[in-house]
Scaffold this motif. Structure first.
Motif, PDB file in Angstrom:
ATOM      1  N   THR A  74       1.145  -0.991   0.225  1.00 52.84           N
ATOM      2  CA  THR A  74      -0.018  -0.045   0.270  1.00 52.84           C
ATOM      3  C   THR A  74       0.698   1.707  -0.072  1.00 52.84           C
ATOM      4  N   VAL A  75      -0.283   2.514  -0.495  1.00 51.39           N
ATOM      5  CA  VAL A  75       1.469   3.508  -0.484  1.00 51.39           C
ATOM      6  C   VAL A  75       1.133   4.130   1.090  1.00 51.39           C
ATOM      7  N   THR A  76       2.259   4.468   1.777  1.00 51.02           N
ATOM      8  CA  THR A  76       2.628   5.209   3.451  1.00 51.02           C
ATOM      9  C   THR A  76       2.070   6.430   3.698  1.00 51.02           C
ATOM     10  N   THR A  77       2.615   7.106   2.527  1.00 50.22           N
ATOM     11  CA  THR A  77       1.683   8.549   2.553  1.00 50.22           C
ATOM     12  C   THR A  77       1.307   9.216   2.252  1.00 50.22           C
ATOM     13  N   GLY A  78       0.783  10.277   2.556  1.00 45.80           N
ATOM     14  CA  GLY A  78       0.149  10.927   1.260  1.00 45.80           C
ATOM     15  C   GLY A  78      -1.669  10.797   1.398  1.00 45.80           C
ATOM     16  N   ALA A  79      -2.050  11.498   0.153  1.00 42.73           N
ATOM     17  CA  ALA A  79      -3.114  11.648   0.168  1.00 42.73           C
ATOM     18  C   ALA A  79      -4.305  10.285  -0.642  1.00 42.73           C
ATOM     19  N   ASP A 104       0.437   5.894  -7.254  1.00 43.64           N
ATOM     20  CA  ASP A 104      -0.105   6.106  -6.169  1.00 43.64           C
ATOM     21  C   ASP A 104      -1.869   6.626  -5.932  1.00 43.64           C
ATOM     22  N   PHE A 105      -1.972   6.498  -7.537  1.00 44.77           N
ATOM     23  CA  PHE A 105      -3.284   7.731  -7.197  1.00 44.77           C
ATOM     24  C   PHE A 105      -3.721   6.855  -8.749  1.00 44.77           C
ATOM     25  N   ASP A 106      -4.986   7.926  -9.120  1.00 49.14           N
ATOM     26  CA  ASP A 106      -5.670   7.025 -10.778  1.00 49.14           C
ATOM     27  C   ASP A 106      -5.611   7.893 -11.506  1.00 49.14           C
ATOM     28  N   GLY A 107      -5.654   7.955 -12.873  1.00 48.87           N
ATOM     29  CA  GLY A 107      -6.258   9.733 -13.181  1.00 48.87           C
ATOM     30  C   GLY A 107      -4.442   9.861 -13.813  1.00 48.87           C
ATOM     31  N   ALA A 108      -3.486   9.419 -13.372  1.00 50.53           N
ATOM     32  CA  ALA A 108      -2.780  10.063 -14.281  1.00 50.53           C
ATOM     33  C   ALA A 108      -2.119   9.313 -15.539  1.00 50.53           C
ATOM     34  N   GLY A 109      -2.797  10.151 -16.456  1.00 51.04           N
ATOM     35  CA  GLY A 109      -2.423   9.226 -17.889  1.00 51.04           C
ATOM     36  C   GLY A 109      -1.109   9.027 -19.010  1.00 51.04           C
ATOM     37  N   GLU A 110      -0.882   8.048 -19.208  1.00 58.17           N
ATOM     38  CA  GLU A 110       0.417   7.145 -20.252  1.00 58.17           C
ATOM     39  C   GLU A 110       0.052   8.878 -21.347  1.00 58.17           C
ATOM     40  N   LYS A 111       1.202   9.491 -21.732  1.00 61.24           N
ATOM     41  CA  LYS A 111       0.748  10.036 -23.856  1.00 61.24           C
ATOM     42  C   LYS A 111       1.445   8.100 -24.483  1.00 61.24           C
ATOM     43  N   GLU A 127      -0.484  16.480 -14.553  1.00 61.46           N
ATOM     44  CA  GLU A 127       0.934  17.113 -14.871  1.00 61.46           C
ATOM     45  C   GLU A 127       2.120  17.472 -13.925  1.00 61.46           C
ATOM     46  N   THR A 128       1.209  17.518 -13.004  1.00 62.23           N
ATOM     47  CA  THR A 128       1.742  18.252 -11.764  1.00 62.23           C
ATOM     48  C   THR A 128       2.151  16.706 -10.775  1.00 62.23           C
ATOM     49  N   GLY A 129       1.889  15.723 -11.381  1.00 61.76           N
ATOM     50  CA  GLY A 129       2.160  14.268 -10.299  1.00 61.76           C
ATOM     51  C   GLY A 129       1.311  14.863  -8.631  1.00 61.76           C
ATOM     52  N   ILE A 130       0.676  15.933  -8.556  1.00 60.52           N
ATOM     53  CA  ILE A 130      -0.200  15.387  -7.165  1.00 60.52           C
ATOM     54  C   ILE A 130      -1.252  14.884  -7.045  1.00 60.52           C
ATOM     55  N   ALA A 131      -1.709  14.080  -6.261  1.00 58.89           N
ATOM     56  CA  ALA A 131      -3.047  12.994  -6.658  1.00 58.89           C
ATOM     57  C   ALA A 131      -4.812  14.358  -6.397  1.00 58.89           C
ATOM     58  N   GLY A 132      -5.430  14.376  -7.469  1.00 58.44           N
ATOM     59  CA  GLY A 132      -6.098  14.864  -7.343  1.00 58.44           C
ATOM     60  C   GLY A 132      -5.881  15.920  -9.168  1.00 58.44           C
ATOM     61  N   TYR A 181     -16.731  14.836  -0.565  1.00 63.79           N
ATOM     62  CA  TYR A 181     -15.368  14.671   0.445  1.00 63.79           C
ATOM     63  C   TYR A 181     -13.972  14.903   0.863  1.00 63.79           C
ATOM     64  N   THR A 182     -13.815  15.848   1.358  1.00 69.22           N
ATOM     65  CA  THR A 182     -12.692  16.275   1.133  1.00 69.22           C
ATOM     66  C   THR A 182     -11.127  15.420   1.147  1.00 69.22           C
ATOM     67  N   SER A 183     -11.587  13.487   1.780  1.00 73.58           N
ATOM     68  CA  SER A 183     -10.403  13.024   1.145  1.00 73.58           C
ATOM     69  C   SER A 183     -10.839  12.412  -0.024  1.00 73.58           C
ATOM     70  N   CYS A 184     -11.205  12.758  -0.548  1.00 73.33           N
ATOM     71  CA  CYS A 184     -11.656  12.322  -2.197  1.00 73.33           C
ATOM     72  C   CYS A 184     -10.531  13.015  -2.980  1.00 73.33           C
ATOM     73  N   VAL A 185      -9.684  12.320  -4.031  1.00 77.47           N
ATOM     74  CA  VAL A 185      -8.347  12.742  -4.712  1.00 77.47           C
ATOM     75  C   VAL A 185      -9.036  12.418  -6.301  1.00 77.47           C
ATOM     76  N   TYR A 186      -9.966  11.736  -6.557  1.00 70.61           N
ATOM     77  CA  TYR A 186     -10.772  12.040  -8.049  1.00 70.61           C
ATOM     78  C   TYR A 186     -11.830  13.152  -8.245  1.00 70.61           C
ATOM     79  N   THR A 187     -12.618  12.356  -8.494  1.00 65.50           N
ATOM     80  CA  THR A 187     -13.545  13.671  -9.070  1.00 65.50           C
ATOM     81  C   THR A 187     -13.837  14.343  -8.208  1.00 65.50           C
ATOM     82  N   CYS A 188     -13.662  14.307  -6.782  1.00 64.69           N
ATOM     83  CA  CYS A 188     -14.394  15.697  -5.899  1.00 64.69           C
ATOM     84  C   CYS A 188     -13.505  17.002  -6.696  1.00 64.69           C
ATOM     85  N   THR A 189     -12.123  16.443  -6.705  1.00 63.68           N
ATOM     86  CA  THR A 189     -10.866  17.184  -7.332  1.00 63.68           C
ATOM     87  C   THR A 189     -11.317  18.437  -7.955  1.00 63.68           C
TER      88      THR A 189
END
Lengths: 924, 192
Positions: free
Chosen positions: A281-286, A343-350, A398-403, B71-79
């Motif tokens: 599992t991811v240990t740090t961050g959002a 660590d997270f979804d949505g960061a698509g590859e080119k 592009e930022t590498g930050i979740a969300g 919800y605040t801990s959401c990292v996908y659609t809510c952002t």
């Protein structure tokens, strides 16, 4: 509807008031609650069903669930209450309903009771033994029996004498009714009790009221031995088909394609595992606590579903999870985008990856110089009528930050030069949008998950071949996470299932007629039309078109929510307000009648991340599901997944349905349920061009064979990209087979490899053979936008072209402007490098304006990859479109590389131009 | 399917009334295009400044509102929804907080207290006129069920947005990731 709700509410209120008893005091929260037993229907009217049961001691109340068939989904029909009798009000007449009951104690619900079935039919007489039997009495019984059959997922009974029209009821009619009812009771696991006069002697046993009353009773109430949901029944395979036993695969098939070598290529979602195979599992961050995902690698496999042979073919550059994919016209698979962050979804590859099925040792390739503009996670591909893959939508980060992911609004095509061309962007685009090539070569985008109800049109030829977007009507329902497929030989599109805006699963289906839609839109009419609804609401089903043109919808889940086999009133879980939402029975849609037929069940839940695809042997493989599991499934840590916050944590994301189940549709069986004799294809050409009439050798195809082309499947996330089925015009019979004609237009049949099936007159398909459909001209859809004056000189002008495959040029063509004098034009073909004139033909019988065509005296053989020029002479006015050949144009296998011109007429044209000068060839 | 849900809601309200009469809340029924009639409870909530507000009477009634769920801990659609609302504020300009109000309701009331809402709002530059709200879980379940189909609980959810003019009773809604321009069009649609 409002009246019904009101009546129901009052009814429940009265009963609860009358029977309310204080709950037993419970000092310790019980871990397990016993299920109620002996759930029994005690009375029915045409809108109510009353039930009773054996009470469970020491509990806080009961919870009633209702379903419209034994397969569920079981939805809450009554809140917690304390009596042991309940009447369910406000039901639809002439329907059978399936009930279950749970006991509730301190927030825990018991397993369900046995199922009970009640039918909302009232009968014209009761308890009058001496009353003469009339046809109406048996009619009412038949209605009730068919309602019970419906609840048992059986087709409506077909009666020997129907309608009865005041006929005298015979022993044979009653015996038939008993038989049809008994079939349903057996499936529902309701004991079939002995009937009075168990043997009705035709013509001897007089039919009495008692016989009918017994049928009335047994068709309106019954208690199953099972708590359900039940999926199995013993119908003939000719009606419901048959699933083979599940086959274990090495991973969850989130992405699946059927290759031209009959093998199936698949990959899934790669999670990081430790040495003990536990999810890291991811240990740090959002996203701490979520599963860590692999980057830069995909486990991938080839599987032969006939021999069960497997071969690992991992991709070593890209995690291909959540990519788009489609077949290039030569049969290679192009995969666009993928999953780019651990660590997270949505960061698509080119990345663009190519899988070449002909390269055994090193099938994957990726050119790092040909990346897309931005990443894409959830794009889809569509093959344009040119043969170019167009990729659309997807998320990048592009930022590498979740969300901080954004939507990639710029569609791109991969051009004939292998470069990417940016197309015009829409104002917004949903993820994984359903897209299709329409009969005019434009692209329809229907609504899909995470989108609105609007459908849109993309015209790839507009705006100097960058395309343009326009609105194309509002759909009847949202269909988020539903499925969609082209049908009627590509002339119509179906969208079905999914969620409405309150996350209720939809049974609704609607279609658009792509031939008439534009004129409907022009007249401000909505082009989307409802058709019959499915029996089961489904989120994440997959639609598969079969060689006979019918549509099979498989998988999906039915409880309210995004991916729920159970749903709850709150995130804390607790008592389900819907359960049994795993829809295990596919449904088969007949476009001619609009009707859905329930198919035999499969074994495993096929929810989010499940797929379905037509195999070359005309069976359908369904597979996958999980990563994460559905809400209501048991997670890998043994805990039920109830909290949607935790879907990406190991317990839920680890759920993996690593099996495939292969469905034999009804068309593979004869009326007795035995395997039907199949036609076979004995000879066929490996490739043909649009409009070409070609011979097919066939045996067992009968006197009225049908030929069906089905594009190679490439499916993920409930949508099969480029899926289309085309029934060719009726063949002309010949000795040992027939002649048949390929579709005229690449819009109806975009270039590429198709499975070709031959069906006999009863619709039994052969095993497919593969045939490549090639475009026959370079400019099938283009119309010149403007004219230019020659300036007093004569010109020779045209287009440089090549073919990806060897072949023959049979004709030369040009588009004549109206102001250009008629007559005297000659078409010429040159070797582009040596400037040698290879062939020429004079145009005869020219028309005032439009395409002119002249046949070469002998067809000119051309080699693959060699550049030629096709040119014609202009004396005054040329038809052209400016600035569309800055990128090469594809009409696979033909590529137009650019235009050129020279003066005078007849000379080799050497001055380059990016205009389209409208010279063309006919190729075969 | 639709009938079953409505029947269930009717039962829930009525049995609550009988068994727990003191918990009865004022309920307002509205008709939403594409969804049908839903009942909105006027539950008591806390906004991101910690103030007590009633959902219907304080936030919704007689206003033009754009309403979404997060919800605040959401990292996908809510952002993505958060960024859209943030930009919508600018597009609305003077109208924000005067004639048009943005409301974001948390689906995770157990974890999202007012200070968490405030911190989240800071990331998206929440201005006066955009209110983030949370509440007691039981109350939030009642509020969320009619709009999102589920009780409290975030995770994977359909990002549904409602746009309403409650003075005229005109409601619209759709699921999806919208651009601020899309939502502005919807605001103009309900105010026409």
């Amino acid at each position: 509807m409002k009246t019904q709700i009101f009546r129901f509410a009052i009814g429940i209120a009265l009963i609860i008031t009358a029977l309310y008893k204080p709950p037993a005091v419970q000092s310790v929260k019980p871990l397990f609650v016993d299920a109620p037993t002996n759930l029994t229907v005690t009375g029915t009217t045409n809108t109510t069903i009353t039930l009773s049961w054996t009470p469970v001691p020491g509990i806080n109340g009961y919870w009633l669930e209702r379903a419209e068939s034994m397969s569920g989904p079981f939805l809450q029909a009554g809140n917690a209450f304390f009596n042991t009798v309940i009447t369910d009000f406000g039901l639809d007449p002439h329907r059978a309903y399936v009930y279950r009951l749970r006991a509730v104690a301190s927030g825990n619900a018991s397993p369900p009771s046995n199922m009970a079935v009640g039918t909302t039919v009232t009968f014209e007489f009761n308890q009058v033994q001496s009353q003469p039997i009339r046809a109406q009495h048996l009619d009412d019984v038949r209605t009730a029996i068919n309602a019970v059959r419906h609840a048992a997922n059986l087709p409506a009974a077909v009666w020997a004498r129907d309608p009865l029209n005041n006929l005298v009821i015979r022993a044979s009619d009653v015996q038939e009714a008993r038989n049809r009812l008994n079939e349903a009771l057996t499936v529902l696991q309701i004991p079939v009790l002995a009937y009075q006069d168990p043997i009705l002697n035709i013509g001897i046993t007089p039919i009495r009221a008692a016989h009918l009353e017994q049928l009335q009773l047994r068709s309106t109430r019954g208690s199953s031995n099972s708590s359900g949901p039940l999926y199995s029944n013993n119908l003939s395979k000719a009606i419901v088909g048959e699933f083979a036993a599940p086959v274990y695969l090495p991973l969850v098939t989130v992405h699946l394609s059927v290759l031209p070598n009959r093998k199936v290529l698949f990959w899934g979602r790669d999670l990081v595992k430790d040495a003990n195979d536990n999810i890291v599992t991811v240990t740090t961050g959002a996203t701490a606590g979520n599963a860590k995902q692999v980057t830069g690698h995909s486990d991938a496999w080839l599987w032969d579903p006939v021999t069960d042979a497997r071969q690992q073919v991992n991709n070593l550059t890209t995690n291909l999870f959540c990519s788009g994919h489609s077949f290039l016209p030569d049969g290679r698979l192009i995969v666009t985008g993928g999953h780019g962050h651990s660590d997270f979804d949505g960061a698509g590859e080119k990345h663009i990856n190519i899988f070449d099925f002909t390269n055994n040792s090193n099938p994957w390739s990726r050119d790092p110089n040909q990346d897309m503009n931005l990443g894409r996670w959830y794009p889809y591909n569509v093959t344009l009528s040119s043969g170019e893959p167009m990729v659309i939508s997807g998320h990048y980060n592009e930022t590498g930050i979740a969300g901080e992911q954004e939507t990639n609004l710029i569609p791109q095509v991969v051009t004939a030069a292998g470069t990417l061309k940016n197309l015009s962007q829409p104002a917004s685009i949903s993820n994984y949008p359903f897209i299709y090539v329409m009969p005019d070569g434009k692209v329809l985008q229907a609504q899909s998950g995470f989108g609105s109800q609007e459908s849109r049109l993309f015209d790839p030829r507009a705006t100097q071949a960058r395309g343009s977007w326009s609105n194309f009507g509002t759909m009847q329902s949202p269909h988020a996470f539903g499925t969609s497929v082209l049908y009627d030989s590509g002339r119509k599109a179906l969208v079905v299932g999914g969620l409405d805006n309150s996350q209720q699963t939809l049974t609704a289906a609607e279609y658009i007629n792509l031939l008439t839609a534009q004129s409907q839109v022009n007249q401000n009419q909505q082009p989307w039309t409802s058709t019959d609804s499915m029996r089961f609401g489904r989120v994440y089903p997959t639609a598969t078109i079969l060689p006979d043109g019918k549509v099979l919808v498989t998988g999906g889940v039915g409880c309210q929510g995004i991916n729920n086999i159970e749903s709850y009133a709150s995130a804390a879980g607790g008592i389900p307000i819907c359960s049994g939402g795993q829809v295990l029975n596919p449904e088969l849609w007949d476009p001619h009648t609009g009707e859905w037929t329930i198919m035999a069940p499969h074994t495993e839940i096929r929810a989010y991340h499940s797929v379905a695809a037509l195999l070359p042997d005309a069976r359908v493989v369904i597979s996958g599901g999980g990563l994460p599991g559905a809400i209501g499934e048991i997670g890998i840590e043994g805990e039920k997944i109830t909290n949607p916050f935790e879907l990406l944590e190991p317990n839920s994301i680890g759920v993996a349905h690593k099996t495939a189940e292969i469905f034999s549709p009804p068309y593979l069986f004869d009326p007795n349920g035995n395997l039907a004799a199949r036609p076979s294809i004995t000879s066929w050409p490996s490739s043909v061009t649009n409009g070409e009439t070609f011979p097919v050798g066939a045996s067992g195809a009968g006197s009225q064979p049908r030929v069906s082309l089905v594009r190679l499947p490439s499916v993920t996330h409930a949508f099969n990209q480029d899926q289309r089925q085309i029934t060719l015009d009726p063949p002309l019979l010949a000795s040992g087979g027939f002649w048949v004609t390929a579709p005229n237009s690449p819009n109806q049949c975009p270039p590429g490899i198709y499975m070709m099936f031959v069906l006999n007159s009863t619709g039994v398909p052969s095993i497919a053979q593969f045939i490549t459909i090639k475009n026959s001209v370079l400019l099938p859809n283009d119309i010149p936008e403007t004219n230019a004056i020659g300036g007093g000189q004569t010109w020779e002008q045209g287009i440089e072209f090549s073919s990806a495959v060897p072949g023959q040029i049979t004709h030369v063509r040009f588009y004549k402007a109206a102001a250009e004098p008629t007559g005297g034009h000659v078409g010429r073909i040159w070797n582009s490098e040596t400037r040698e004139l290879l062939a020429w033909a004079a145009f005869v019988n020219e028309t005032a304006e439009g395409w002119q065509e002249a046949q070469l005296p002998t067809p000119l053989p051309i080699a693959a990859g060699v550049k030629y020029k096709v040119t014609y002479n202009v004396s005054n006015v040329v038809a052209k479109t400016f600035n569309v050949l800055d990128y090469p144009i594809l009409s696979w296998p033909l590529t137009g590389w650019g235009s050129s011109f020279s003066t005078p007429a007849g000379s080799f044209p050497s001055t380059g131009s990016t205009s389209n000068l409208f010279a063309d060839v006919r190729f075969k | 399917m639709r009938r079953s849900l409505l029947v269930s809601i009717a039962v829930v309200i009525l049995t609550c009334g009988l068994v727990h009469a003191q918990e009865r809340v004022q309920v307002v029924e509205v008709n939403i295009t594409g969804i049908g009639k839903i009942k909105i409870p006027d539950v008591e909530l806390r906004d991101h400044e910690g103030r007590k507000v009633h959902f219907y009477s304080d936030l919704i009634k007689n206003k033009v509102v754009v309403l979404n769920f997060f919800y605040t801990s959401c990292v996908y659609t809510c952002t993505m929804q958060g960024r859209t609302f943030s930009k919508l504020q600018a597009l609305l300009g003077e109208r924000l907080g005067k004639s048009v109000f943005l409301i974001s309701v948390t689906t995770d009331p157990v974890n999202d207290n007012p200070s968490k809402l405030k911190a989240w709002g800071k990331r998206y530059n929440v201005q006066s006129g955009w209110t983030l709200v949370t509440g007691e879980q039981a109350e939030m379940n009642k509020l969320l069920a009619p709009f999102t189909g589920n009780g409290a609980g975030g995770g994977m959810h359909l990002p549904v947005t409602f746009v309403a003019n409650t003075s005229t009773g005109r409601w619209t809604s759709a699921a999806g990731i919208f651009t601020p321009e899309d939502l502005l069009k919807a605001v103009e649609f309900v105010t026409r």
